[in-house]
Design a protein around this motif. Structure first.
Motif, PDB file in Angstrom:
ATOM      1  N   VAL A  45       0.869  -1.171   0.000  1.00 20.47           N
ATOM      2  CA  VAL A  45       0.000   0.000   0.000  1.00 20.47           C
ATOM      3  C   VAL A  45       0.908   1.223   0.000  1.00 20.47           C
ATOM      4  N   LYS A  46       0.905   1.958  -1.102  1.00 15.28           N
ATOM      5  CA  LYS A  46       1.806   3.095  -1.287  1.00 15.28           C
ATOM      6  C   LYS A  46       3.258   2.692  -1.050  1.00 15.28           C
ATOM      7  N   GLY A  47       3.608   1.526  -1.533  1.00 21.53           N
ATOM      8  CA  GLY A  47       4.989   1.068  -1.493  1.00 21.53           C
ATOM      9  C   GLY A  47       5.409   0.299  -0.262  1.00 21.53           C
ATOM     10  N   VAL A  48       4.535   0.201   0.740  1.00 24.57           N
ATOM     11  CA  VAL A  48       4.873  -0.491   1.983  1.00 24.57           C
ATOM     12  C   VAL A  48       4.091  -1.800   2.065  1.00 24.57           C
ATOM     13  N   ALA A  49       4.784  -2.896   2.327  1.00 25.38           N
ATOM     14  CA  ALA A  49       4.140  -4.207   2.400  1.00 25.38           C
ATOM     15  C   ALA A  49       3.256  -4.286   3.641  1.00 25.38           C
ATOM     16  N   GLN A  50       1.968  -4.539   3.427  1.00 25.96           N
ATOM     17  CA  GLN A  50       0.989  -4.586   4.511  1.00 25.96           C
ATOM     18  C   GLN A  50       0.379  -5.971   4.706  1.00 25.96           C
ATOM     19  N   PHE A  51       0.292  -6.747   3.634  1.00 25.65           N
ATOM     20  CA  PHE A  51      -0.296  -8.083   3.680  1.00 25.65           C
ATOM     21  C   PHE A  51       0.672  -9.053   3.020  1.00 25.65           C
ATOM     22  N   GLY A  52       0.741 -10.276   3.539  1.00 27.59           N
ATOM     23  CA  GLY A  52       1.603 -11.263   2.915  1.00 27.59           C
ATOM     24  C   GLY A  52       1.276 -12.664   3.372  1.00 27.59           C
ATOM     25  N   ILE A  53       1.477 -13.618   2.477  1.00 26.35           N
ATOM     26  CA  ILE A  53       1.313 -15.026   2.828  1.00 26.35           C
ATOM     27  C   ILE A  53       2.408 -15.838   2.172  1.00 26.35           C
ATOM     28  N   MET A  54       2.927 -16.809   2.914  1.00 20.16           N
ATOM     29  CA  MET A  54       3.817 -17.833   2.380  1.00 20.16           C
ATOM     30  C   MET A  54       3.108 -19.161   2.586  1.00 20.16           C
ATOM     31  N   SER A  55       2.768 -19.812   1.478  1.00 20.25           N
ATOM     32  CA  SER A  55       2.036 -21.072   1.529  1.00 20.25           C
ATOM     33  C   SER A  55       2.939 -22.215   1.089  1.00 20.25           C
ATOM     34  N   GLN A  56       3.010 -23.265   1.912  1.00 18.21           N
ATOM     35  CA  GLN A  56       3.748 -24.483   1.563  1.00 18.21           C
ATOM     36  C   GLN A  56       2.730 -25.632   1.540  1.00 18.21           C
ATOM     37  N   PRO A  57       2.142 -25.901   0.372  1.00 16.59           N
ATOM     38  CA  PRO A  57       1.020 -26.836   0.345  1.00 16.59           C
ATOM     39  C   PRO A  57       1.392 -28.286   0.608  1.00 16.59           C
ATOM     40  N   TYR A  58       2.621 -28.688   0.341  1.00 15.58           N
ATOM     41  CA  TYR A  58       2.997 -30.085   0.574  1.00 15.58           C
ATOM     42  C   TYR A  58       2.997 -30.422   2.065  1.00 15.58           C
ATOM     43  N   THR A  59       3.493 -29.504   2.879  1.00 17.06           N
ATOM     44  CA  THR A  59       3.488 -29.720   4.331  1.00 17.06           C
ATOM     45  C   THR A  59       2.195 -29.234   4.975  1.00 17.06           C
ATOM     46  N   GLY A  60       1.347 -28.556   4.183  1.00 17.40           N
ATOM     47  CA  GLY A  60       0.084 -28.059   4.717  1.00 17.40           C
ATOM     48  C   GLY A  60       0.239 -26.870   5.629  1.00 17.40           C
ATOM     49  N   PHE A  78      20.708  -3.685   3.235  1.00 18.25           N
ATOM     50  CA  PHE A  78      21.970  -3.551   3.957  1.00 18.25           C
ATOM     51  C   PHE A  78      22.257  -2.104   4.353  1.00 18.25           C
ATOM     52  N   ASP A  79      21.640  -1.150   3.658  1.00 18.91           N
ATOM     53  CA  ASP A  79      21.847   0.252   4.034  1.00 18.91           C
ATOM     54  C   ASP A  79      20.772   0.758   4.991  1.00 18.91           C
ATOM     55  N   GLY A  80      19.952  -0.153   5.510  1.00 19.09           N
ATOM     56  CA  GLY A  80      18.946   0.216   6.495  1.00 19.09           C
ATOM     57  C   GLY A  80      17.630   0.673   5.936  1.00 19.09           C
ATOM     58  N   GLY A  81      17.455   0.610   4.613  1.00 16.57           N
ATOM     59  CA  GLY A  81      16.227   1.073   3.985  1.00 16.57           C
ATOM     60  C   GLY A  81      15.140   0.006   3.951  1.00 16.57           C
ATOM     61  N   ARG A  82      13.967   0.394   3.478  1.00 18.88           N
ATOM     62  CA  ARG A  82      12.856  -0.542   3.312  1.00 18.88           C
ATOM     63  C   ARG A  82      13.244  -1.618   2.288  1.00 18.88           C
ATOM     64  N   PRO A  83      12.736  -2.850   2.471  1.00 20.65           N
ATOM     65  CA  PRO A  83      13.155  -3.945   1.598  1.00 20.65           C
ATOM     66  C   PRO A  83      12.244  -4.229   0.413  1.00 20.65           C
ATOM     67  N   GLU A  84      11.145  -3.496   0.272  1.00 19.52           N
ATOM     68  CA  GLU A  84      10.146  -3.878  -0.727  1.00 19.52           C
ATOM     69  C   GLU A  84      10.663  -3.901  -2.164  1.00 19.52           C
ATOM     70  N   GLU A  85      11.662  -3.085  -2.474  1.00 17.19           N
ATOM     71  CA  GLU A  85      12.206  -3.073  -3.832  1.00 17.19           C
ATOM     72  C   GLU A  85      13.282  -4.128  -4.045  1.00 17.19           C
ATOM     73  N   GLY A  86      13.569  -4.922  -3.028  1.00 17.22           N
ATOM     74  CA  GLY A  86      14.580  -5.958  -3.148  1.00 17.22           C
ATOM     75  C   GLY A  86      15.982  -5.415  -2.920  1.00 17.22           C
ATOM     76  N   GLY A  87      16.964  -6.086  -3.503  1.00 20.69           N
ATOM     77  CA  GLY A  87      18.364  -5.741  -3.259  1.00 20.69           C
ATOM     78  C   GLY A  87      18.963  -6.688  -2.238  1.00 20.69           C
ATOM     79  N   ASP A  88      19.959  -6.215  -1.517  1.00 20.40           N
ATOM     80  CA  ASP A  88      20.602  -7.005  -0.468  1.00 20.40           C
ATOM     81  C   ASP A  88      19.799  -6.825   0.810  1.00 20.40           C
ATOM     82  N   VAL A  89      19.244  -7.922   1.332  1.00 17.96           N
ATOM     83  CA  VAL A  89      18.263  -7.846   2.415  1.00 17.96           C
ATOM     84  C   VAL A  89      18.724  -8.667   3.607  1.00 17.96           C
TER      85      VAL A  89
END
Length: 259
Positions: free
Chosen positions: A108-123, A230-241
């Protein structure tokens, strides 16, 4: 502003699982995507069909939302952006190892607010909304909470692969490895879920794309952890995290990684 709820995240995970799970540990046609810095960057039918399925549901329910996916790029514009990695960890997927996951996040406006990681094999599912973070699976539903083990000397560190680090970062990462109690490789997105669950203390991943990290960011933050570049910034754009369970660990690890 029309926002989803956890049930909608589960719906997206369900449609993705219908495409990924029947193809897991089955004979697969594996393509190699051209990507700078990689001699082998695999993609399968499972990646493509799962992303198509996720996109169809989002477009049906939230037609005004933008979508960014690993396989089919970006569509739409606006303050609400879905970020999708249909199979994060395609390498373990093609090896039959269940540490891959479907990552679906909403910024939302560049900030991650919702997220899911689903691993269906392990349920298992690990998800976050602005209200908090939770997991569900064979052991039942739990609230996600990082742990505090003190300093680096007691910490468990995860990264996808040592070959992702190149000099001078390679030497600095080795110094971090030498400073912690235990280092393991190869868990991809699953390691971040374990950090949010209180079993891992630091995750370090160089060269990420937005679809690698957006869904995992609210998991870590809502569980009480810290996640930045690594420079302390928000991670949403990727890079070194880097993600860490506590500010103390985050600061100590960054000091080493930044030399």
């Amino acid at each position: 502003m029309q926002l989803p709820d956890a049930d909608f995240l589960f719906r997206l995970a369900d449609v993705a699982a219908k495409e990924t799970l029947p193809r897991f540990r089955q004979p697969l046609l594996i393509d190699n995507k051209p990507r700078e810095g990689y001699t082998f960057d695999p993609v399968t039918e499972a990646d493509r069909e799962a992303e198509k399925a996720i996109r169809r549901v989002i477009e049906e329910v939230f037609p005004a939302h933008a979508i960014l996916g690993e396989e089919f790029g970006r569509t739409g514009e606006g303050d609400l952006l879905w970020v999708i990695d249909p199979v994060d960890g395609t390498r373990p997927f093609i090896c039959g190892v269940p540490v891959w996951g479907t990552l679906i996040g909403l910024t939302v406006k560049g900030v991650a607010q919702f997220g899911i990681m689903s691993q269906p094999y392990t349920g298992e599912r690990f998800w976050a909304t602005p209200e908090g973070a939770w997991s569900d699976g064979p052991l039942g539903r739990r609230t996600l909470q990082v742990r505090d083990i003190g300093g680096l000397e007691s910490a468990t560190l995860f990264s996808s692969a040592p070959e992702l680090f190149h000099s001078p970062l390679k030497e600095r990462f080795q110094s971090l490895v030498d400073s912690v109690r235990l280092t393991r490789f190869g868990a991809d997105c699953y390691a971040f879920a374990m950090l949010a669950s209180g079993h891992v203390d630091i995750c370090v991943e160089p060269g990420l794309q937005p679809y690698d990290i957006v869904a995992l960011t609210p998991l870590v933050e809502k569980a009480g952890g810290v996640i930045t570049t690594f420079d302390g910034g928000r991670p949403e754009e990727g890079g070194d995290v880097i993600a860490a369970a506590t500010p103390k660990l985050h600061e100590a690890a960054l000091r080493i990684l930044n030399g």
